[in-house]
Scaffold this active site. Structure first.
Site, PDB file in Angstrom:
ATOM      1  N   THR A  33      -8.422  -4.370  12.121  1.00 44.10           N
ATOM      2  CA  THR A  33      -7.054  -4.024  12.526  1.00 44.10           C
ATOM      3  C   THR A  33      -6.691  -2.655  11.952  1.00 44.10           C
ATOM      4  OG1 THR A  33      -6.380  -6.337  12.682  1.00 44.10           O
ATOM      5  CG2 THR A  33      -4.628  -4.751  12.272  1.00 44.10           C
ATOM      6  N   GLY A  90     -11.351  -0.878   9.466  1.00 44.16           N
ATOM      7  CA  GLY A  90     -10.913   0.301   8.719  1.00 44.16           C
ATOM      8  C   GLY A  90     -10.630  -0.064   7.272  1.00 44.16           C
ATOM      9  N   THR A  91     -10.114   0.894   6.524  1.00 45.55           N
ATOM     10  CA  THR A  91      -9.760   0.634   5.128  1.00 45.55           C
ATOM     11  C   THR A  91      -8.650   1.583   4.704  1.00 45.55           C
ATOM     12  OG1 THR A  91     -10.677   0.312   2.912  1.00 45.55           O
ATOM     13  CG2 THR A  91     -11.445   2.256   4.102  1.00 45.55           C
ATOM     14  N   LYS A 102      -7.491  -2.934   1.253  1.00 47.87           N
ATOM     15  CA  LYS A 102      -7.104  -3.099   2.642  1.00 47.87           C
ATOM     16  C   LYS A 102      -5.765  -3.833   2.728  1.00 47.87           C
ATOM     17  CE  LYS A 102      -9.872  -4.405   5.823  1.00 47.87           C
ATOM     18  NZ  LYS A 102      -9.212  -3.456   6.711  1.00 47.87           N
ATOM     19  N   GLY A 103      -5.178  -3.781   3.932  1.00 47.57           N
ATOM     20  CA  GLY A 103      -3.930  -4.513   4.139  1.00 47.57           C
ATOM     21  C   GLY A 103      -2.741  -3.623   4.412  1.00 47.57           C
ATOM     22  N   GLY A 105      -2.078  -2.367   7.055  1.00 48.13           N
ATOM     23  CA  GLY A 105      -1.578  -2.822   8.355  1.00 48.13           C
ATOM     24  C   GLY A 105      -1.144  -4.276   8.347  1.00 48.13           C
ATOM     25  N   GLU A 111      -8.530 -10.369   7.897  1.00 47.57           N
ATOM     26  CA  GLU A 111      -9.619  -9.386   7.742  1.00 47.57           C
ATOM     27  C   GLU A 111     -10.620  -9.847   6.684  1.00 47.57           C
ATOM     28  OE1 GLU A 111      -7.303  -5.256   8.942  1.00 47.57           O
ATOM     29  OE2 GLU A 111      -7.243  -5.923   6.877  1.00 47.57           O
ATOM     30  N   LYS A 129      -9.833   8.556   2.882  1.00 43.47           N
ATOM     31  CA  LYS A 129      -9.786   7.202   2.311  1.00 43.47           C
ATOM     32  C   LYS A 129     -10.689   7.055   1.080  1.00 43.47           C
ATOM     33  CE  LYS A 129      -7.180   5.821   5.768  1.00 43.47           C
ATOM     34  NZ  LYS A 129      -7.548   4.890   6.782  1.00 43.47           N
TER      35      LYS A 129
HETATM   36  C1  5RP Z   1      -4.974  -3.382   8.155  1.00 43.85           C
HETATM   37  C2  5RP Z   1      -5.963  -2.601   7.356  1.00 43.85           C
HETATM   38  C3  5RP Z   1      -6.426  -1.318   7.950  1.00 43.85           C
HETATM   39  O1  5RP Z   1      -7.800  -1.370   8.106  1.00 43.85           O
HETATM   40  C4  5RP Z   1      -6.079  -0.212   7.004  1.00 43.85           C
HETATM   41  O2  5RP Z   1      -4.682  -0.239   6.783  1.00 43.85           O
HETATM   42  C5  5RP Z   1      -6.482   1.146   7.574  1.00 43.85           C
HETATM   43  O3  5RP Z   1      -5.699   1.438   8.696  1.00 43.85           O
HETATM   44  P1  5RP Z   1      -5.859   2.792   9.494  1.00 43.85           P
HETATM   45  O4  5RP Z   1      -7.204   2.773  10.122  1.00 43.85           O
HETATM   46  O5  5RP Z   1      -4.729   2.775  10.504  1.00 43.85           O
HETATM   47  O6  5RP Z   1      -5.704   3.936   8.500  1.00 43.85           O
HETATM   48  O7  5RP Z   1      -6.397  -2.985   6.305  1.00 43.85           O
HETATM   49  O8  5RP Z   1      -4.554  -4.512   7.446  1.00 43.85           O
END
Ligand code: 5RP
Length: 260
Positions: A33, A90-91, A102-103, A105, A111, A129
Site C-alpha cells: 500500500t 513500499g516503506t 512502515k505504516g 499510509g 502489510e 527512505k
Molecule cells: C503504508 C506504508 C507505505 O508503504 C509507506 O507509507 C510508504 O508509502 P509511499 O510509497 O507513499 O511513500 O507503509 O502503510
C-alpha cells in the site's frame, strides 16, 4: 506521459518497474500500500495484460484492492491464497539491515501479516527512505479505540526505559476525527527521532495491552529495490549480501498513467 512525472515519482516508478521482474507466472503476490506500491500494482497490471501471466494478488488495504481490480489483476484474500511467493511493498524508512518503519499510509497491520506470510519480501523505495538509524519518521502503532488514551500513556511510560531519543506520541487524525485503519483501529504516531534497538522496541510495544501491531518490520524484508530518477536502480539483497545495479528505461509506451 512519463515525461510529466516529478523526479520523486520517476524514482518510485523506476523501483516499481524493476521489482516486477521478480514476479513469475503462477505466483501469489502480496500487494503493498502507498504511492510506490501503487506504481507497482499498475506495472503488474500492465505485465499481466501484455504477457498473459497468471498472477493472484493479495492486497494489503482496501485502496490497493480497488486499484488492483481496476488494472485487471485477479485478487484474492490471504485466507484464499494461504501462503505467498512474494510481497512487494513500499516503506517509510529502511536501514542497512533492511529493517523498516512502515505504516505511513495506515496499512501496517495487513502489510506485516501479508509480508510475513510470504517466501520473500521486496521493498521498493526512492533513496530518500534510506536512513542510518530508524526513527526520524514517526513510528506508527495500531491500537484499539477502547481505552486509547490509557494505551497512549502506557506506551509513553514504557518508552522511558528504551533506547529512543523522543517519547511523545500523537493520535493520527483524518480531518478532525481519529484516523481509522481498515480494521477500524486507531494509529498513534510515536516521535522517537532515533531508535537505538528496533528489535527491542518492537517486542516491548507489542506486549502493551491495547497495542495491535507496530510499524517496525524486523528481519522481514529480503531485498530493497532503490529507484533513482535517472533510471538507475540499486538492488540490495540482505540474504546474499549483494548490492547490484541495473537500469530501467521509461518508454513512451509505458502507458500506465491514463487512470491517474
Ligand atoms: C503504508 C506504508 C507505505 O508503504 C509507506 O507509507 C510508504 O508509502 P509511499 O510509497 O507513499 O511513500 O507503509 O502503510
Amino acid at each position: 506521459m512519463s515525461g510529466e512525472l516529478s523526479p520523486i515519482d520517476r524514482a518510485k516508478f523506476i523501483a516499481a518497474k524493476r521489482s516486477i521482474q521478480y514476479v513469475e507466472d503462477g505466483m501469489r503476490v502480496g500487494l503493498g500500500t502507498g504511492s510506490t506500491a501503487a506504481w507497482m500494482v499498475r506495472c503488474l497490471g500492465e505485465l499481466v495484460r501484455k504477457e498473459g501471466l497468471q498472477i493472484t494478488g493479495v492486497p494489503t488495504s482496501t485502496r490497493t484492492a480497488e486499484l488492483a481490480k481496476q488494472v485487471g489483476l485477479r485478487v484474492a484474500s490471504l485466507d484464499e491464497a494461504k501462503w505467498l511467493d512474494i510481497t512487494i511493498d513500499g516503506t517509510d524508512e529502511y536501514d542497512a539491515n533492511l529493517n523498516l518503519i512502515k505504516g505511513g499510509g495506515g496499512a501496517l497491520l495487513q502489510e506485516k501479516i501479508v509480508a510475513t506470510a510470504s517466501d520473500q519480501m521486496i521493498v521498493i523505495a526512492d533513496v530518500s527512505k534510506q536512513v542510518e538509524q530508524l526513527g526520524a519518521f514517526p513510528l506508527p502503532v495500531e491500537i484499539i479505540p477502547f481505552g486509547w488514551q490509557t494505551t497512549k500513556t502506557l506506551i509513553e511510560e514504557t518508552l522511558i526505559n528504551l533506547d529512543v531519543m523522543g517519547r511523545s506520541s500523537a493520535l493520527r487524525l483524518d480531518r478532525d476525527q481519529p484516523y481509522r485503519t481498515d480494521e477500524g483501529n486507531y494509529i498513534l504516531d510515536l516521535h522517537l527521532r532515533r531508535i537505538g534497538n528496533p528489535r527491542q522496541v518492537s517486542l516491548v510495544l507489542n506486549q502493551i495491552p491495547g497495542v495491535v501491531e507496530n510499524g517496525l518490520f524486523i528481519d522481514i524484508c529480503d531485498i530493497v529495490v532503490i529507484g533513482h530518477c535517472d533510471g538507475m536502480v540499486e538492488l540490495r539483497d540482505i540474504n546474499n549480501g549483494t548490492v547490484t545495479q541495473d537500469r530501467i528505461e521509461i518508454a513512451e509506451s509505458d502507458n500506465l498513467f491514463s487512470d491517474m
